[in-house]
Design an enzyme around this catalytic site. Structure first.
Site, PDB file in Angstrom:
ATOM      1  N   TYR A 190       0.821  -1.229   0.000  1.00 48.76           N
ATOM      2  CA  TYR A 190       0.000   0.000   0.000  1.00 48.76           C
ATOM      3  C   TYR A 190       0.847   1.267   0.000  1.00 48.76           C
ATOM      4  CZ  TYR A 190      -4.461  -2.295   0.098  1.00 48.76           C
ATOM      5  OH  TYR A 190      -5.563  -3.011  -0.275  1.00 48.76           O
ATOM      6  N   GLU A 239      -8.895  -7.016   4.244  1.00 49.88           N
ATOM      7  CA  GLU A 239      -8.195  -8.079   3.506  1.00 49.88           C
ATOM      8  C   GLU A 239      -7.588  -9.097   4.482  1.00 49.88           C
ATOM      9  OE1 GLU A 239      -5.836  -5.739   0.715  1.00 49.88           O
ATOM     10  OE2 GLU A 239      -7.701  -5.014  -0.161  1.00 49.88           O
ATOM     11  N   ASN A 297      -7.774 -14.944 -12.816  1.00 42.17           N
ATOM     12  CA  ASN A 297      -8.929 -15.444 -12.070  1.00 42.17           C
ATOM     13  C   ASN A 297      -9.760 -16.371 -12.951  1.00 42.17           C
ATOM     14  OD1 ASN A 297      -9.254 -12.002 -11.268  1.00 42.17           O
ATOM     15  ND2 ASN A 297      -8.375 -13.523  -9.902  1.00 42.17           N
ATOM     16  N   GLY A 326     -13.180  -9.319 -15.674  1.00 45.40           N
ATOM     17  CA  GLY A 326     -12.137  -8.314 -15.795  1.00 45.40           C
ATOM     18  C   GLY A 326     -12.502  -7.225 -14.806  1.00 45.40           C
TER      19      GLY A 326
HETATM   20  C1  LIG Z   1     -13.722 -13.044 -11.583  1.00 43.41           C
HETATM   21  C2  LIG Z   1     -13.270 -13.604 -12.908  1.00 43.41           C
HETATM   22  C3  LIG Z   1     -13.656 -14.872 -13.291  1.00 43.41           C
HETATM   23  C4  LIG Z   1     -13.258 -15.384 -14.527  1.00 43.41           C
HETATM   24  N1  LIG Z   1     -13.697 -16.630 -14.881  1.00 43.41           N
HETATM   25  C5  LIG Z   1     -13.354 -17.132 -16.079  1.00 43.41           C
HETATM   26  C6  LIG Z   1     -13.803 -18.429 -16.479  1.00 43.41           C
HETATM   27  O1  LIG Z   1     -14.513 -19.118 -15.740  1.00 43.41           O
HETATM   28  N2  LIG Z   1     -13.405 -18.902 -17.692  1.00 43.41           N
HETATM   29  C7  LIG Z   1     -12.621 -18.154 -18.538  1.00 43.41           C
HETATM   30  O2  LIG Z   1     -12.291 -18.653 -19.628  1.00 43.41           O
HETATM   31  N3  LIG Z   1     -12.215 -16.920 -18.193  1.00 43.41           N
HETATM   32  C8  LIG Z   1     -12.538 -16.403 -16.983  1.00 43.41           C
HETATM   33  N4  LIG Z   1     -12.085 -15.169 -16.608  1.00 43.41           N
HETATM   34  C9  LIG Z   1     -11.176 -14.438 -17.525  1.00 43.41           C
HETATM   35  C10 LIG Z   1      -9.727 -14.861 -17.268  1.00 43.41           C
HETATM   36  O3  LIG Z   1      -9.307 -14.383 -16.009  1.00 43.41           O
HETATM   37  C11 LIG Z   1      -8.749 -14.337 -18.303  1.00 43.41           C
HETATM   38  O4  LIG Z   1      -8.914 -12.943 -18.419  1.00 43.41           O
HETATM   39  C12 LIG Z   1      -8.948 -14.976 -19.673  1.00 43.41           C
HETATM   40  O5  LIG Z   1      -8.719 -16.382 -19.582  1.00 43.41           O
HETATM   41  C13 LIG Z   1      -7.959 -14.400 -20.685  1.00 43.41           C
HETATM   42  O6  LIG Z   1      -6.662 -14.547 -20.168  1.00 43.41           O
HETATM   43  P1  LIG Z   1      -5.438 -14.860 -21.126  1.00 43.41           P
HETATM   44  O7  LIG Z   1      -4.201 -14.725 -20.317  1.00 43.41           O
HETATM   45  O8  LIG Z   1      -5.656 -16.107 -21.885  1.00 43.41           O
HETATM   46  O9  LIG Z   1      -5.550 -13.711 -22.180  1.00 43.41           O
HETATM   47  P2  LIG Z   1      -4.778 -12.314 -22.193  1.00 43.41           P
HETATM   48  O10 LIG Z   1      -3.363 -12.517 -22.547  1.00 43.41           O
HETATM   49  O11 LIG Z   1      -5.093 -11.592 -20.939  1.00 43.41           O
HETATM   50  O12 LIG Z   1      -5.544 -11.642 -23.416  1.00 43.41           O
HETATM   51  C14 LIG Z   1      -6.984 -11.648 -23.504  1.00 43.41           C
HETATM   52  C15 LIG Z   1      -7.401 -11.162 -24.884  1.00 43.41           C
HETATM   53  O13 LIG Z   1      -7.151  -9.761 -24.987  1.00 43.41           O
HETATM   54  C16 LIG Z   1      -6.350  -9.513 -26.124  1.00 43.41           C
HETATM   55  N5  LIG Z   1      -5.473  -8.380 -25.759  1.00 43.41           N
HETATM   56  C17 LIG Z   1      -4.286  -8.422 -25.101  1.00 43.41           C
HETATM   57  N6  LIG Z   1      -3.811  -7.166 -24.926  1.00 43.41           N
HETATM   58  C18 LIG Z   1      -4.732  -6.332 -25.454  1.00 43.41           C
HETATM   59  C19 LIG Z   1      -4.832  -4.920 -25.587  1.00 43.41           C
HETATM   60  N7  LIG Z   1      -3.868  -4.118 -25.155  1.00 43.41           N
HETATM   61  N8  LIG Z   1      -5.928  -4.394 -26.194  1.00 43.41           N
HETATM   62  C20 LIG Z   1      -6.895  -5.191 -26.679  1.00 43.41           C
HETATM   63  N9  LIG Z   1      -6.857  -6.557 -26.597  1.00 43.41           N
HETATM   64  C21 LIG Z   1      -5.794  -7.099 -25.988  1.00 43.41           C
HETATM   65  C22 LIG Z   1      -5.581 -10.822 -26.349  1.00 43.41           C
HETATM   66  O14 LIG Z   1      -5.163 -10.965 -27.690  1.00 43.41           O
HETATM   67  C23 LIG Z   1      -6.637 -11.826 -25.997  1.00 43.41           C
HETATM   68  O15 LIG Z   1      -7.518 -12.084 -27.056  1.00 43.41           O
HETATM   69  C24 LIG Z   1     -12.453 -14.623 -15.386  1.00 43.41           C
HETATM   70  C25 LIG Z   1     -12.034 -13.344 -14.983  1.00 43.41           C
HETATM   71  C26 LIG Z   1     -12.428 -12.847 -13.763  1.00 43.41           C
HETATM   72  C27 LIG Z   1     -11.981 -11.479 -13.351  1.00 43.41           C
HETATM   73  C1  HEM Z   2      -6.421   2.509  -1.487  1.00 43.88           C
HETATM   74  C2  HEM Z   2      -5.788   1.793  -2.360  1.00 43.88           C
HETATM   75  C3  HEM Z   2      -6.406   0.990  -3.480  1.00 43.88           C
HETATM   76  C4  HEM Z   2      -7.584   1.155  -4.139  1.00 43.88           C
HETATM   77  C5  HEM Z   2      -8.649   2.213  -3.928  1.00 43.88           C
HETATM   78  C6  HEM Z   2      -7.666   0.097  -5.115  1.00 43.88           C
HETATM   79  C7  HEM Z   2      -8.732  -0.091  -5.979  1.00 43.88           C
HETATM   80  C8  HEM Z   2      -8.835  -1.123  -6.876  1.00 43.88           C
HETATM   81  C9  HEM Z   2      -9.957  -1.340  -7.763  1.00 43.88           C
HETATM   82  C10 HEM Z   2     -11.186  -0.455  -7.841  1.00 43.88           C
HETATM   83  C11 HEM Z   2      -9.709  -2.449  -8.467  1.00 43.88           C
HETATM   84  C12 HEM Z   2     -10.589  -3.056  -9.564  1.00 43.88           C
HETATM   85  C13 HEM Z   2     -11.514  -4.067  -8.966  1.00 43.88           C
HETATM   86  C14 HEM Z   2     -12.320  -4.727 -10.064  1.00 43.88           C
HETATM   87  O1  HEM Z   2     -13.280  -4.129 -10.517  1.00 43.88           O
HETATM   88  O2  HEM Z   2     -11.938  -5.802 -10.487  1.00 43.88           O
HETATM   89  C15 HEM Z   2      -8.433  -2.954  -8.049  1.00 43.88           C
HETATM   90  C16 HEM Z   2      -7.840  -4.054  -8.591  1.00 43.88           C
HETATM   91  C17 HEM Z   2      -6.521  -4.369  -8.356  1.00 43.88           C
HETATM   92  N1  HEM Z   2      -5.697  -3.793  -7.421  1.00 43.88           N
HETATM   93 FE1  HEM Z   2      -6.116  -2.294  -6.179  1.00 43.88          FE
HETATM   94  N2  HEM Z   2      -6.541  -0.666  -5.034  1.00 43.88           N
HETATM   95  C18 HEM Z   2      -5.746  -0.155  -4.057  1.00 43.88           C
HETATM   96  C19 HEM Z   2      -4.521  -0.635  -3.646  1.00 43.88           C
HETATM   97  C20 HEM Z   2      -3.834  -1.643  -4.288  1.00 43.88           C
HETATM   98  C21 HEM Z   2      -2.525  -2.100  -3.924  1.00 43.88           C
HETATM   99  C22 HEM Z   2      -1.706  -1.606  -2.746  1.00 43.88           C
HETATM  100  C23 HEM Z   2      -2.168  -3.043  -4.808  1.00 43.88           C
HETATM  101  C24 HEM Z   2      -0.860  -3.788  -4.811  1.00 43.88           C
HETATM  102  C25 HEM Z   2      -0.018  -3.826  -5.801  1.00 43.88           C
HETATM  103  C26 HEM Z   2      -3.286  -3.217  -5.733  1.00 43.88           C
HETATM  104  C27 HEM Z   2      -3.349  -4.103  -6.780  1.00 43.88           C
HETATM  105  C28 HEM Z   2      -4.471  -4.385  -7.521  1.00 43.88           C
HETATM  106  C29 HEM Z   2      -4.513  -5.391  -8.567  1.00 43.88           C
HETATM  107  C30 HEM Z   2      -3.346  -6.276  -8.997  1.00 43.88           C
HETATM  108  C31 HEM Z   2      -5.802  -5.387  -9.080  1.00 43.88           C
HETATM  109  C32 HEM Z   2      -6.322  -6.241 -10.242  1.00 43.88           C
HETATM  110  C33 HEM Z   2      -5.881  -5.575 -11.499  1.00 43.88           C
HETATM  111  C34 HEM Z   2      -6.102  -6.359 -12.749  1.00 43.88           C
HETATM  112  O3  HEM Z   2      -7.222  -6.847 -12.982  1.00 43.88           O
HETATM  113  O4  HEM Z   2      -5.139  -6.448 -13.478  1.00 43.88           O
HETATM  114  N3  HEM Z   2      -4.274  -2.342  -5.376  1.00 43.88           N
HETATM  115  N4  HEM Z   2      -7.920  -2.138  -7.064  1.00 43.88           N
END
Ligand SMILES: Cc1cc2nc3c(=O)[nH]c(=O)nc-3n(C[C@H](O)[C@H](O)[C@H](O)COP(=O)(O)OP(=O)(O)OC[C@H]3O[C@@H](n4cnc5c(N)ncnc54)[C@H](O)[C@@H]3O)c2cc1C
Ligand code: HEM
Length: 393
Positions: free
Chosen positions: A95, A137, A206, A386
């Site tokens: 943090y 957390e 995830n 996402g």
């Molecule tokens: C709560 C939660 C639950 C989930 N549950 C499932 C599930 O049950 N099953 C499932 O299949 N997935 C699930 N997902 C989605 C999963 O986490 C991944 O995001 C998904 O599998 C894609 O990951 P990846 O690494 O294969 O693709 P990534 O490498 O993350 O890429 C995803 C896609 O985006 C494209 N891309 C990459 N960079 C960019 C960019 N800059 N701009 C535009 N496009 C881009 C890639 O070419 C690709 O087509 C879940 C996500 C969350 C948050």
């Molecule tokens: C007060 C401080 C913070 C706030 C308000 C905050 C807020 C958020 C919010 C709103 C999301 C998106 C949730 C969702 O819709 O999925 C998120 C995701 C996330 N946060 Fe934080 N966050 C804080 C601190 C931190 C810290 C300290 C870390 C450590 C590195 C962190 C790492 C992440 C990561 C890795 C994700 C997921 C991003 C992804 O999907 O790639 N955050 N946070």
């Protein structure tokens, strides 16, 4: 508690932060990743590239500033952040790094308007929010650890089974390497899978659990995304007997345990948590409408499973809608969901629990339809595969 002067400064500067929110987060992430590269593996770089994560952070900080004197309004938003953070394993010591980079970004973007007084107030406010999140957390980490079969941090699992569910979705069944049992989880929750090295990069993603709790495995079902890093790694490289690291189930998109009719409305791979909910509620006698939208039957996952459950349980009614059916497809409807299609599945009093998950356009349409049909907002539940996005903008 923040002092009155700090609260006043925060409220007075929220409008400026709102205007420059995107600039601030665009400054923030490069600062964070260059000054603290150790946090990079926690962040999904696709969400950075698409801008969805920077937007989610900016919205959270602004909502916090706007509600600084009525934090109770934020409890749902805080709970969602806590679920996402604990799924990924965010630690208290991170943090300070985030806070320092956020303040540097605010200063860089607001320039002279970011006086010492303003920066001081935001430092105090950030510290308060950080403490709220860190405490919440830690409670989740402790609860996960103390659950029977539960764990804190990462745990090794072995892939014991793979099964194709459609031409693009495959299920992966994992059992704990230590043979020490599994925790209960709520239908609708997700876990996090970690890889230390895919083409030289550490990544975590995830995935929703796609079966009910109480089995001797955890199952995820993954869609192969074009060029997706983790989904292709799982589909192409992970074989029976391979070890993976998992973090404990998380998430608040969970099945409400009441007798109200259940409507599971999903599109594409959004079907996965709905299968966990269906498997959990199937034998309860609860009225279940399982509505699934797919392109066609080739990419429609779990069809046979859902049809078999529906044959054995008269409380389950499946309904399939295909946008591009082929000659051999037999959906109940074609095209896209609309109000009359959904209305036909709802009781007149609309007293249902509705779970929605699919592509963003699908979820926007579902929310608009459900709202127009009078489903109470508190009974409509969403998950995002996402960072959360606006469904009304
Ligand atoms: C709560 C939660 C639950 C989930 N549950 C499932 C599930 O049950 N099953 C499932 O299949 N997935 C699930 N997902 C989605 C999963 O986490 C991944 O995001 C998904 O599998 C894609 O990951 P990846 O690494 O294969 O693709 P990534 O490498 O993350 O890429 C995803 C896609 O985006 C494209 N891309 C990459 N960079 C960019 C960019 N800059 N701009 C535009 N496009 C881009 C890639 O070419 C690709 O087509 C879940 C996500 C969350 C948050
Ligand atoms: C007060 C401080 C913070 C706030 C308000 C905050 C807020 C958020 C919010 C709103 C999301 C998106 C949730 C969702 O819709 O999925 C998120 C995701 C996330 N946060 Fe934080 N966050 C804080 C601190 C931190 C810290 C300290 C870390 C450590 C590195 C962190 C790492 C992440 C990561 C890795 C994700 C997921 C991003 C992804 O999907 O790639 N955050 N946070």
């Amino acid at each position: 508690m923040l002092d009155t002067a700090t609260v006043q400064i925060i409220k007075a500067t929220v409008p400026a932060l709102q205007i420059y929110a995107n600039d601030i987060t665009s400054h923030f992430y490069p600062l964070l990743f260059s000054q603290h590269p150790e946090v990079l593996p926690y962040f999904n770089q696709t969400n950075q590239g698409k801008g969805t994560q920077p937007k989610a952070l900016a919205n959270a900080v602004i909502a916090y500033g706007a509600n600084i004197d009525e934090l109770g309004n934020l409890s749902d938003a805080v709970s969602k952040i806590v679920q996402k953070h604990t799924a990924l394993g965010i630690l208290p010591e991170q943090y300070d790094a985030v806070g320092s980079c956020l303040l540097q970004a605010i200063k860089a973007v607001l320039g002279d308007a970011a006086t010492d007084e303003v920066i001081d107030a935001w430092a105090k406010a950030y510290g308060q929010l950080a403490n709220i999140l860190i405490a919440a957390e830690e409670s989740v980490y402790t609860a996960n650890e103390q659950k029977e079969g539960g764990w804190r941090g990462e745990r090794e699992f072995i892939l014991v089974k793979r099964e194709d569910e459609s031409s693009v979705i495959t299920s992966f069944y994992f059992q704990p390497f230590d043979n020490q049992g599994l925790p209960d989880f709520e239908a609708g929750q997700f876990l996090t899978i970690l890889f230390d090295d895919i083409d030289g990069v550490a990544v975590r993603r995830n995935y929703s659990l796609s079966d009910a709790a109480g089995k001797d495995y955890l199952r995820i079902s993954v869609k192969r995304e074009p060029n997706g890093v983790v989904s292709n790694h799982l589909h192409n490289n992970i074989q029976l007997g391979d070890k993976v690291k998992l973090r404990a189930p998380s998430g608040d998109f969970t099945l409400r345990k009441n007798a109200k009719p259940l409507v599971l409305l999903t599109g594409g791979v959004g079907i996965t948590p709905a299968i966990s909910m269906l498997n959990t509620a199937a034998g309860s006698g609860r009225d279940i409408r399982f509505i699934h939208a797919a392109i066609n039957s080739d990419v429609h996952a779990f069809k046979q499973h859902v049809d078999t459950l529906a044959k054995a349980n008269s409380n389950i009614k499946p309904l399939y809608i295909y946008s591009q059916p082929q000659a051999h497809c037999q959906p109940h409807a074609t095209g896209f969901i609309d109000a009359s299609f959904i209305e036909a599945q709802l009781p007149a009093d609309r007293d249902i629990e509705l779970y929605v998950l699919g592509p963003i356009g699908f979820m926007k349409a579902a929310l608009a339809i459900a709202t127009s049909l009078g489903v109470p907002a508190s009974q409509i539940h969403f998950e995002f595969f996402g960072p959360a996005e606006s469904l009304t903008a």
